[in-house]
Structure formats: structure tokens, C-alpha cells
Design a protein around this motif. Sequence first.
Motif, short mmCIF file in Angstrom:
data_model
loop_
_atom_site.label_atom_id
_atom_site.label_comp_id
_atom_site.label_asym_id
_atom_site.label_seq_id
_atom_site.Cartn_x
_atom_site.Cartn_y
_atom_site.Cartn_z
N GLN A 70 -5.18 -36.40 28.51
CA GLN A 70 -4.40 -36.95 29.62
C GLN A 70 -4.21 -38.45 29.48
OE1 GLN A 70 -2.95 -34.91 31.94
NE2 GLN A 70 -3.82 -33.28 30.66
N GLU A 71 -5.16 -39.10 28.84
CA GLU A 71 -5.12 -40.56 28.72
C GLU A 71 -4.20 -41.03 27.61
OE1 GLU A 71 -8.17 -44.21 27.51
OE2 GLU A 71 -8.98 -42.34 28.33
N ILE A 72 -4.20 -40.35 26.46
CA ILE A 72 -3.48 -40.88 25.29
C ILE A 72 -2.14 -40.20 25.04
CG2 ILE A 72 -5.66 -41.49 24.19
CD1 ILE A 72 -5.33 -39.13 22.32
N ALA A 73 -1.86 -39.06 25.68
CA ALA A 73 -0.60 -38.35 25.42
C ALA A 73 0.52 -38.91 26.30
CB ALA A 73 -0.77 -36.86 25.68
N THR A 74 1.71 -38.98 25.73
CA THR A 74 2.89 -39.34 26.51
C THR A 74 3.35 -38.12 27.30
OG1 THR A 74 4.44 -38.70 24.76
CG2 THR A 74 3.57 -40.95 24.70
N GLU A 75 4.27 -38.33 28.25
CA GLU A 75 4.81 -37.20 29.01
C GLU A 75 5.49 -36.21 28.08
OE1 GLU A 75 7.28 -38.35 32.23
OE2 GLU A 75 5.79 -39.64 33.17
N GLU A 76 6.19 -36.74 27.10
CA GLU A 76 6.88 -35.90 26.12
C GLU A 76 5.88 -35.04 25.35
OE1 GLU A 76 8.90 -36.97 21.85
OE2 GLU A 76 9.60 -38.09 23.60
N GLN A 77 4.76 -35.63 24.96
CA GLN A 77 3.75 -34.90 24.20
C GLN A 77 3.02 -33.89 25.07
OE1 GLN A 77 1.64 -38.32 22.78
NE2 GLN A 77 2.83 -38.45 20.88
N LEU A 78 2.75 -34.24 26.33
CA LEU A 78 2.09 -33.29 27.23
C LEU A 78 2.95 -32.05 27.44
CD1 LEU A 78 0.57 -35.63 29.98
CD2 LEU A 78 -0.68 -34.28 28.29
N ALA A 79 4.27 -32.25 27.50
CA ALA A 79 5.19 -31.12 27.69
C ALA A 79 5.20 -30.19 26.49
CB ALA A 79 6.60 -31.63 27.97
N ALA A 80 4.76 -30.69 25.34
CA ALA A 80 4.74 -29.89 24.12
C ALA A 80 3.38 -29.23 23.89
CB ALA A 80 5.10 -30.77 22.92
N LEU A 81 2.50 -29.26 24.89
CA LEU A 81 1.16 -28.68 24.76
C LEU A 81 1.00 -27.52 25.74
CD1 LEU A 81 -0.95 -31.98 24.63
CD2 LEU A 81 -0.20 -30.59 22.69
N PRO A 82 1.54 -26.35 25.41
CA PRO A 82 1.40 -25.21 26.34
C PRO A 82 -0.02 -24.67 26.33
CG PRO A 82 2.34 -24.46 24.29
CD PRO A 82 2.20 -25.97 24.17
N ARG A 145 5.45 -25.65 19.58
CA ARG A 145 5.15 -24.49 20.42
C ARG A 145 5.84 -24.54 21.77
NH1 ARG A 145 -1.07 -23.38 20.68
NH2 ARG A 145 -0.98 -25.10 22.14
N ALA A 146 6.20 -25.72 22.25
CA ALA A 146 6.83 -25.85 23.56
C ALA A 146 7.45 -27.24 23.64
CB ALA A 146 5.82 -25.65 24.69
N GLY A 147 8.19 -27.50 24.69
CA GLY A 147 8.76 -28.82 24.89
C GLY A 147 9.92 -29.12 23.97
N LYS A 148 10.20 -30.43 23.81
CA LYS A 148 11.33 -30.89 23.00
C LYS A 148 10.82 -31.63 21.76
CE LYS A 148 14.28 -31.56 27.08
NZ LYS A 148 15.11 -32.54 27.84
N HIS A 149 11.53 -31.44 20.65
CA HIS A 149 11.15 -32.07 19.39
C HIS A 149 12.41 -32.53 18.67
CE1 HIS A 149 7.08 -30.24 19.75
NE2 HIS A 149 7.77 -29.29 20.37
N LYS A 193 -0.57 -15.61 12.15
CA LYS A 193 -0.94 -14.47 12.97
C LYS A 193 -0.97 -14.81 14.46
CE LYS A 193 -1.56 -11.71 9.49
NZ LYS A 193 -0.60 -10.58 9.27
N VAL A 194 -1.27 -16.05 14.80
CA VAL A 194 -1.36 -16.41 16.21
C VAL A 194 0.00 -16.76 16.78
CG1 VAL A 194 -3.72 -17.24 16.02
CG2 VAL A 194 -1.83 -18.84 15.66
N GLY A 195 1.05 -16.63 15.96
CA GLY A 195 2.39 -16.97 16.43
C GLY A 195 2.81 -16.10 17.61
N GLN A 274 7.10 -20.05 18.26
CA GLN A 274 6.68 -21.20 17.47
C GLN A 274 7.57 -21.37 16.24
OE1 GLN A 274 2.03 -21.76 17.98
NE2 GLN A 274 2.45 -19.80 17.00
N TYR A 275 7.85 -22.64 15.93
CA TYR A 275 8.68 -22.96 14.77
C TYR A 275 8.11 -24.19 14.07
CZ TYR A 275 12.36 -19.91 16.64
OH TYR A 275 13.08 -18.82 17.11
N CYS A 276 8.59 -24.40 12.84
CA CYS A 276 8.32 -25.64 12.11
C CYS A 276 9.63 -26.07 11.43
CB CYS A 276 7.20 -25.47 11.09
SG CYS A 276 7.49 -24.20 9.85
N TRP A 277 9.74 -27.35 11.08
CA TRP A 277 10.94 -27.87 10.44
C TRP A 277 10.99 -27.46 8.98
CZ3 TRP A 277 14.29 -29.11 13.87
CH2 TRP A 277 13.93 -29.78 15.04
N ALA A 278 12.22 -27.18 8.49
CA ALA A 278 12.38 -26.74 7.11
C ALA A 278 13.72 -27.21 6.55
CB ALA A 278 12.31 -25.21 7.03
#
Length: 301
Positions: A70-82, A145-149, A193-195, A274-278
Motif C-alpha cells: 500500500q505504501e510503495i505501489a501507485t494507483e495504477e499498480q494497485l489496480a493491476a494486483l487482483p 493479470r488485471a488493470g491497464k498496461h 498452470k495457474v493461468g 493473463q497475458y504477456c507481451w510478445a
Amino acid sequence: MDQPTKKKQKVDDSTTCNEEVLFNTDTLSKIVSFLPSLDLLNLALTCKRFGISDDDELSIIKKSTHLLVQEIATEEQLAALPHYDGESSLADYHYLQLLKEPLTFDQLVGGPEYNGWDKSCVRQSRRNILGHPCWGTAFSDNIMRAGKHYVLFTSHRNDKSLMMGVLRPGQSDEDTKGTPLDTKFYRNFSRTKVGRHNNNNVHCCMYNTNSGNCHTSDWQYWGGEEETDDTWDGMESASAGDEIGMLLDLDEGTLSVYNNGRKLGIIKRGLAGQYCWAVSLYEGEEIIIKRGTIQEAESFV
């Protein structure tokens, strides 16, 4: 006879004081900020008081990690942590560390090579066993996993033989070849597998810089729809030196494309999981990946 008792009392006082400091959540949150997530997990496993609670209350490590996130994450990063079932603040901290790292190409398939020690830049110079030019693929292990990237791709040798986009996270092997749209790629690709795909079958979505088209695949190589080739509003190709931005919005389920700071449009809707860049690149191509900011993307029109 009294002297040993006094020494023992001093030892007990010192131990109590040290425990009060060590097991203080606020203090520990400062300490764990210097630890990578794997070391933090090992610390949580050292004793019950650190990592495992007998009741429904969070352990001291989980409490401290929650405060730190909660202390070090930005709002954008918190939204990406489901928060998935069974996960805790330890998982949040692990993914937060990934979000704060520069993007790199962590797995290379079919011939791409790094530009020296720089894992953010790859080039395709290899040919197949017949001596013909071939496609290669590079992708990141940084899972979204969530949010905007928002990501930026730049090619210096682009003769329009490039594709870029997202695919499911996983592990390639020595038999994995070609692009994520090809059967020979995904039949040798082990998905994470956890996808959690939310019953979504868009396992790969790529922007073609040559045609401007959007290519998607459901990775059903034994029957079913293998690949689609779609047009979209704002579709256009890209040239050498263009900076291509891509915004993955997992809240809305969309993937958008930008060219040199100009938004072209949404190339795909209905994405989930979940996705990753390619990227996939042909012989002679070189491309660089860089993390962008959501504020940057939303400022473009």
C-alpha cells in the motif's frame, strides 16, 4: 547468588526488546522492503509467528507486506494486483516487484538473439535448416493479470515483417518454432498452470505492421478455429523507426494500438485472463521493448 539472577534479567529484557522490534509490523515492513519476494517467502516459512497463523488473522509477514504494498505501489499498480482465491499480500508483492522492473524479452523462440547484454532488444538473423528466412518470436515473462498496461515497441530495421501483441504466459521448449499463431508454436508451448483465462479463448492477439490487421488464435490445432485475420477501425500499417504503443486494458478487455503518439484504435475486444507481451520478427528485423505509463497513453488522441 543474586548476580546470575540480575544477568538473566538483563538477558530477558534484551530479548523482549528485540522481539518487540522484530515482530513489530511497521518495523518489519521497512525491513522486507529490501527483500525480493522469494526471500520474503522463505522468511515467512522460518517460524509460525512469522508466516503461519493459527486463526483467521494475518501473520506478521503478511501484515507487513500488505502495508508495504500500500505504501510503495501507485494507483495504477494497485489496480493491476487482483486478489485471487488462495493468494495473499505475498503474491501482490511479487507481482508489484515485476511491475516495477524494466520489460525484457525473457524467452526466445526460433532464432532471435539479444543485442549484446541488452535483453530489451532482439534481432532475427537466423535462417531455417534449408537456408530460408524464417520467423522467430520473443516474449516477456512479466505477467499481466488485471488493470491497464502500456508498452512501447521500436524497430530500426522494419521492412514491415513484424507482429507484436500479447499471448498467454508459459514455457517454450526446443521444439517451439515460428509465431504464436502457428501450430508448431503452441503445440510445443506449455501454458502457465495457474493461468485464469475466464473461459476466454483468445490465447494470442498480434498486430501486423505490414497489413495493419489483427491476428488472433484460439490454439486449437486439432480442429476448431486456428486463426482469424481481422480489420478494425483506424487500421493502418507501420514503417521503420515508428514507435508502436500498445495498451492492454484488462478491466475493459481491450487491446489498443498507437503509432508515434497517435492512437489508431482498438484492435481487439473481449480479452480476459493473463497475458504477456510478445513480438514475432522476420530475418533482418530488430525490435526494442520498453514499459510506458498509462498517463502517457491516455494523453494521446
